[in-house]
Scaffold this motif. Structure first.
Motif, mmCIF file in Angstrom:
data_model
loop_
_atom_site.group_PDB
_atom_site.id
_atom_site.type_symbol
_atom_site.label_atom_id
_atom_site.label_comp_id
_atom_site.label_asym_id
_atom_site.label_seq_id
_atom_site.Cartn_x
_atom_site.Cartn_y
_atom_site.Cartn_z
ATOM 1 N N ASN A 16 0.824 -1.211 0.000
ATOM 2 C CA ASN A 16 0.000 0.000 0.000
ATOM 3 C C ASN A 16 0.858 1.261 0.000
ATOM 4 O O ASN A 16 2.083 1.197 0.132
ATOM 5 N N ASP A 17 0.192 2.384 -0.183
ATOM 6 C CA ASP A 17 0.898 3.671 -0.192
ATOM 7 C C ASP A 17 0.498 4.513 1.024
ATOM 8 O O ASP A 17 0.551 5.741 0.984
ATOM 9 N N GLN A 18 0.125 3.781 2.088
ATOM 10 C CA GLN A 18 -0.281 4.457 3.322
ATOM 11 C C GLN A 18 0.724 5.507 3.803
ATOM 12 O O GLN A 18 0.344 6.594 4.209
ATOM 13 N N ILE A 19 2.007 5.181 3.757
ATOM 14 C CA ILE A 19 3.014 6.153 4.198
ATOM 15 C C ILE A 19 3.735 6.747 2.986
ATOM 16 O O ILE A 19 4.866 7.217 3.074
ATOM 17 N N GLY A 20 3.073 6.701 1.826
ATOM 18 C CA GLY A 20 3.680 7.256 0.620
ATOM 19 C C GLY A 20 4.434 6.201 -0.152
ATOM 20 O O GLY A 20 4.163 5.004 -0.021
ATOM 21 N N VAL A 21 5.375 6.655 -0.971
ATOM 22 C CA VAL A 21 6.136 5.721 -1.787
ATOM 23 C C VAL A 21 7.602 5.766 -1.367
ATOM 24 O O VAL A 21 8.013 6.627 -0.578
ATOM 25 N N GLY A 22 8.377 4.821 -1.896
ATOM 26 C CA GLY A 22 9.802 4.752 -1.588
ATOM 27 C C GLY A 22 10.629 5.446 -2.658
ATOM 28 O O GLY A 22 10.170 6.389 -3.300
ATOM 29 N N ARG A 23 11.825 4.958 -2.875
ATOM 30 C CA ARG A 23 12.749 5.643 -3.787
ATOM 31 C C ARG A 23 12.351 5.524 -5.253
ATOM 32 O O ARG A 23 11.655 4.593 -5.630
ATOM 33 N N LYS A 267 17.473 -4.936 0.508
ATOM 34 C CA LYS A 267 18.444 -4.823 1.595
ATOM 35 C C LYS A 267 19.355 -3.612 1.462
ATOM 36 O O LYS A 267 19.895 -3.147 2.460
ATOM 37 N N GLY A 268 19.587 -3.133 0.236
ATOM 38 C CA GLY A 268 20.578 -2.069 0.042
ATOM 39 C C GLY A 268 20.021 -0.761 -0.481
ATOM 40 O O GLY A 268 20.781 0.177 -0.693
ATOM 41 N N LEU A 269 18.714 -0.701 -0.739
ATOM 42 C CA LEU A 269 18.071 0.517 -1.249
ATOM 43 C C LEU A 269 18.704 1.026 -2.535
ATOM 44 O O LEU A 269 18.664 2.217 -2.832
ATOM 45 N N MET A 270 19.291 0.097 -3.297
ATOM 46 C CA MET A 270 19.885 0.498 -4.579
ATOM 47 C C MET A 270 18.825 0.445 -5.658
ATOM 48 O O MET A 270 18.074 -0.522 -5.772
ATOM 49 N N THR A 271 18.749 1.517 -6.455
ATOM 50 C CA THR A 271 17.619 1.701 -7.357
ATOM 51 C C THR A 271 17.985 1.437 -8.818
ATOM 52 O O THR A 271 17.182 1.665 -9.709
ATOM 53 N N SER A 272 19.236 1.003 -9.033
ATOM 54 C CA SER A 272 19.629 0.565 -10.367
ATOM 55 C C SER A 272 20.660 -0.533 -10.183
ATOM 56 O O SER A 272 21.493 -0.459 -9.278
ATOM 57 N N THR A 273 20.606 -1.547 -11.025
ATOM 58 C CA THR A 273 21.615 -2.599 -11.019
ATOM 59 C C THR A 273 22.046 -2.815 -12.458
ATOM 60 O O THR A 273 21.209 -2.907 -13.355
ATOM 61 N N SER A 312 8.051 -2.335 -15.744
ATOM 62 C CA SER A 312 8.325 -1.094 -15.001
ATOM 63 C C SER A 312 8.866 -0.070 -15.983
ATOM 64 O O SER A 312 9.153 -0.395 -17.127
ATOM 65 N N GLU A 313 8.993 1.150 -15.537
ATOM 66 C CA GLU A 313 9.651 2.205 -16.312
ATOM 67 C C GLU A 313 10.565 2.952 -15.357
ATOM 68 O O GLU A 313 10.284 3.041 -14.159
ATOM 69 N N ILE A 314 11.642 3.500 -15.935
ATOM 70 C CA ILE A 314 12.467 4.415 -15.156
ATOM 71 C C ILE A 314 11.551 5.526 -14.635
ATOM 72 O O ILE A 314 10.697 6.013 -15.384
ATOM 73 N N GLY A 315 11.717 5.907 -13.387
ATOM 74 C CA GLY A 315 10.869 6.964 -12.820
ATOM 75 C C GLY A 315 9.691 6.414 -12.020
ATOM 76 O O GLY A 315 9.042 7.149 -11.296
ATOM 77 N N TRP A 316 9.400 5.103 -12.169
ATOM 78 C CA TRP A 316 8.450 4.489 -11.244
ATOM 79 C C TRP A 316 9.056 4.540 -9.839
ATOM 80 O O TRP A 316 10.240 4.814 -9.672
ATOM 81 N N ARG A 317 8.234 4.272 -8.825
ATOM 82 C CA ARG A 317 8.740 4.289 -7.456
ATOM 83 C C ARG A 317 8.638 2.898 -6.851
ATOM 84 O O ARG A 317 7.697 2.166 -7.140
ATOM 85 N N TYR A 318 9.596 2.585 -6.012
ATOM 86 C CA TYR A 318 9.412 1.423 -5.150
ATOM 87 C C TYR A 318 8.414 1.824 -4.066
ATOM 88 O O TYR A 318 8.304 3.007 -3.721
ATOM 89 N N LEU A 319 7.715 0.832 -3.498
ATOM 90 C CA LEU A 319 6.932 1.120 -2.300
ATOM 91 C C LEU A 319 7.854 1.014 -1.090
ATOM 92 O O LEU A 319 8.932 0.419 -1.174
ATOM 93 N N PRO A 320 7.461 1.588 0.028
ATOM 94 C CA PRO A 320 8.324 1.543 1.220
ATOM 95 C C PRO A 320 8.439 0.112 1.763
ATOM 96 O O PRO A 320 7.585 -0.738 1.491
ATOM 97 N N VAL A 325 7.671 -4.031 -0.036
ATOM 98 C CA VAL A 325 9.066 -4.421 -0.222
ATOM 99 C C VAL A 325 9.531 -5.158 1.019
ATOM 100 O O VAL A 325 9.288 -4.690 2.131
ATOM 101 N N GLY A 326 10.153 -6.308 0.839
ATOM 102 C CA GLY A 326 10.681 -6.994 2.017
ATOM 103 C C GLY A 326 11.185 -8.384 1.680
ATOM 104 O O GLY A 326 11.238 -8.782 0.518
ATOM 105 N N MET A 327 11.554 -9.109 2.732
ATOM 106 C CA MET A 327 11.983 -10.496 2.593
ATOM 107 C C MET A 327 10.770 -11.392 2.848
ATOM 108 O O MET A 327 9.867 -11.046 3.606
ATOM 109 N N LEU A 328 10.766 -12.565 2.211
ATOM 110 C CA LEU A 328 9.695 -13.542 2.444
ATOM 111 C C LEU A 328 10.037 -14.392 3.669
ATOM 112 O O LEU A 328 11.215 -14.668 3.925
ATOM 113 N N ASN A 329 9.020 -14.817 4.363
ATOM 114 C CA ASN A 329 9.252 -15.566 5.604
ATOM 115 C C ASN A 329 9.999 -16.870 5.370
ATOM 116 O O ASN A 329 10.796 -17.297 6.198
#
Ligand code: 147
Length: 651
Positions: A16-23, A267-273, A312-320, A325-329
């Protein structure tokens, strides 16, 4: 066990975008160069070459790359062959050399939105004034790099979006300011600087100086192992893994890629690989065989790009984090990318197991993955989504055929929830986009050995181009037109020791240009050679059974027939350095100033050398190496012209 399974069935992940978006998402890329990794691509037949380029660059088709990073040639070896500089010497400039301009144009033709990024590995020696320091005169270096960006625009209508400093070497902070300044003063304010293309430790230096930080747009690190230090995360800059992967492109390499593409952000908040390298189009037996997202012969895991790039497109946002965004259990990770207006959403889920997703570096800490039910709970702006398209790849490792980027239709979203089952070594994308495709051409023709005879007079090449199948391991070779009987010839252009990327190149102050197959054994090579005039080399050679290239070219063994036309000397050596002499002599009546035709024929343990029709030696040679490339070269840096190269099986 039962309660464990029950627990697994309850794995809920909020989207969700409850707290906005990420990078901001900056795109996924591939790297041509560092060095000469795309070398042979231009030599492919039109149809196959275009299909390969479509697989790499065509949007919504294959890898659909969003960034193309290329080497700014520095006339020096930096992994798989040298790439030509646009300024071999200080008094000239030329924007027709090599193949990176061509590749960038092919990429742009297919995807006008692809972002271009240039980075030098090595530099022509004149920038160092006899030192190995490219920052010796910062203004000069900045001007040299600016010229490359300018040449891209003026000669090829290419806009360079990003520019780097010096691959994995010392980063001079003052130089960053000088570069920013010269770009701004010349109208290239929009060319962004990525620093430092090395390790996080170097980047912490930048953060010490606010004015340097201001000049830099993204912090680019190599092989970060999906982690970033807090200081980088808090710097306010976009963080990039600006070189990563470099793993053998079997399914484990694919697993590596799928894992780091997600986890560099999780894990690293890197937005391009960016993957080293784009395509294995260099001769087999050179270093880093198939550490490429695609092999010209066997496309494999480029299709794993599609899970992110087609959706996706460049300029899209990750969610927070924890909001998409996260690790699976039970192992693995997920990222959610959303369009700026929040109307579209893509969730990429990877469940790569440890042993099936190892990368070349760094070491991967142990973890486990099991089959799991994953439920995403879509709320906020995403609560109205009623179905998602689903794309799946399954790596197998058990002999059965893997599947790549396969459409499984749609999955319903019921009461805001969507559930999928993901098994170890699967990648699944869930998306609102309906326009991705699994692009596929018919099987290419089977691969075949390098054809003989090889006959090259260079007449069909444009002036300044680099002959397509000649792979210079040291030195840089351009086609030049000398007129007269010889017309177009291939000239060694480097006049002084380059500023090295790999220090091994400093062990040999001459050049070597290889061609053909590493498997060749009994071979005859014949070549016309001219050494003469200002800045010419003393000597030149032809060779066979050449067994080494890359950063350790100096260690190449083989059979090398040297001539020195100034004084009529010749030698046959078993090393490129010319130290292990098998036979030598002086025949000033035979080896003359002006053009000489050299022939070296090796069959079994006998090598015969002929100059201008006169046999100079026929001798026993060592049995090692028994095979290798054919090639030509010069004993020192200096001009030398080569023409009418003919290679055949030894009679
Ligand atoms: C990188 C280079 O930038 C590439 O040109 C290519 O040579 C690639 C091959 O894997 O490697 O250089 C590195 C060399 C050493 C390390 C990392 C990158 N290292 O030891 O961590």
């Amino acid at each position: 066990l039962l309660s464990f399974l029950t627990y697994a069935h309850c794995d809920l992940y909020q989207v969700n975008d409850q707290i906005g978006v990420g990078r901001r998402f900056d795109g996924i890329g591939g790297l041509s160069g560092g060095s000469a990794t795309s070398k042979l691509l231009i030599a492919y037949p039109d149809q196959q070459r275009n299909e390969i380029l479509d697989y790499l660059f065509k949007p919504k088709f294959g890898a659909s790359l969003q960034i193309l990073k290329v080497e700014i040639g520095g006339d020096a070896q930096a992994s798989d062959a040298t790439e030509a500089s646009h300024m071999h010497v200080e008094w000239e400039e030329n924007y027709q050399r090599g193949y990176e301009w061509w590749l960038m144009k092919e990429a742009k033709k297919r995807n006008p939105n692809i972002q271009l990024y240039g980075l030098p590995w090595a530099f022509p020696g004149w920038l160092g004034h006899g030192t190995q320091n490219p920052y010796y005169d910062r203004q000069k270096l900045a001007n040299y790099i600016y010229k490359w960006i300018w040449g891209a625009k003026v000669y090829h209508n290419l806009t360079i979006d990003y520019i780097g400093i010096w691959n994995e070497q010392n980063c001079d902070l003052q130089y960053i300011m000088v570069l920013r300044d010269i770009l701004d003063r010349n109208g290239f304010m929009n060319t962004k600087i990525v620093a430092t293309d090395s390790w996080w430790s170097a980047i912490s230096d930048i953060e010490l100086y606010a004015e340097v930080t201001a000049a830099v747009d993204a912090l680019g690190v190599h092989y970060p192992g999906v982690l970033s230090p807090d200081s980088a995360i808090n710097s306010g800059k976009q963080l990039w893994s600006s070189e990563d992967y470099s793993s053998f492109n079997d399914e484990v390499g694919g697993g590596c890629w799928a894992r780091i593409l997600n986890q560099n952000y999780v894990k690293g908040l890197m937005t391009s690989t960016i993957a080293w390298n784009l395509i294995d189009s260099f001769y087999q037996a050179l270093p880093w065989d198939r550490d490429s997202l695609m092999t010209a012969r066997e496309p494999v895991e480029w299709q794993l790009y599609s899970h992110t790039t087609q959706l996706s497109e460049i300029g899209w946002r990750y969610l927070p984090h924890d909001h998409g965004v996260g690790m699976l259990n039970q192992g693995g990770s997920y990222v959610t990318l959303v369009s700026p207006d929040l109307s579209h959403l893509t969730i990429v889920i990877e469940a790569m197991s440890h042993n099936h997703s190892l990368c070349i570096r760094p070491k991967l800490p142990w973890y486990t993955v099991t089959t799991q039910n994953v439920t995403f709970v879509l709320t906020g702006s995403f609560s109205k989504i009623s179905q998602l398209f689903i794309w799946q790849s399954t790596l197998t490792f058990n002999g059965t055929t893997p599947t790549y980027f396969k459409s499984l239709g749609t999955v319903p979203v019921i009461n805001g929830q969507v559930t999928i089952i993901i098994q170890p070594d699967q990648i699944i994308s869930l998306t609102t986009l309906n326009d991705a495709t699994h692009g596929e051409y018919l099987q290419p023709p089977p691969s075949a050995p390098f054809p003989l005879p090889f006959i090259e007079n260079f007449e069909d090449y444009p002036v300044s181009s680099e002959p397509y199948t000649m792979a210079p391991q040291q030195g840089s070779y351009d086609v030049v037109d000398v007129g007269g009987e010889h017309g177009k010839v291939m000239r060694q252009m480097v006049l002084q020791t380059p500023i090295a990327w790999c220090s091994g190149t400093l062990n040999y102050n001459g050049t070597l240009n290889v061609v053909g197959s590493f498997n060749w054994t009994d071979i005859t090579i014949s070549t016309d050679i001219l050494l003469g005039g200002v800045n010419a080399s003393d000597g030149a050679f032809i060779g066979v059974r050449i067994n080494n290239g890359g950063c350790t070219t100096y260690a190449a063994m083989g059979l090398f027939f040297f001539t020195y036309p100034n004084d009529g000397r010749f030698s046959l050596t078993s090393d490129v350095l010319g130290k292990n002499v098998i036979v030598s002599g002086r025949e000033s009546g035979v080896i003359v100033p002006g053009w000489n035709t050299l022939t070296l024929s090796v069959k079994g343990t006998v090598a015969t050398g002929i100059c201008n029709g006169v046999e100079l030696f026929s001798v026993l040679v060592p049995s090692f190496p028994a095979n290798g490339f054919a090639g030509v070269g010069t004993d020192i840096y200096g001009y030398a012209d080569f023409d009418n190269i003919q290679i055949t099986n030894a009679a």
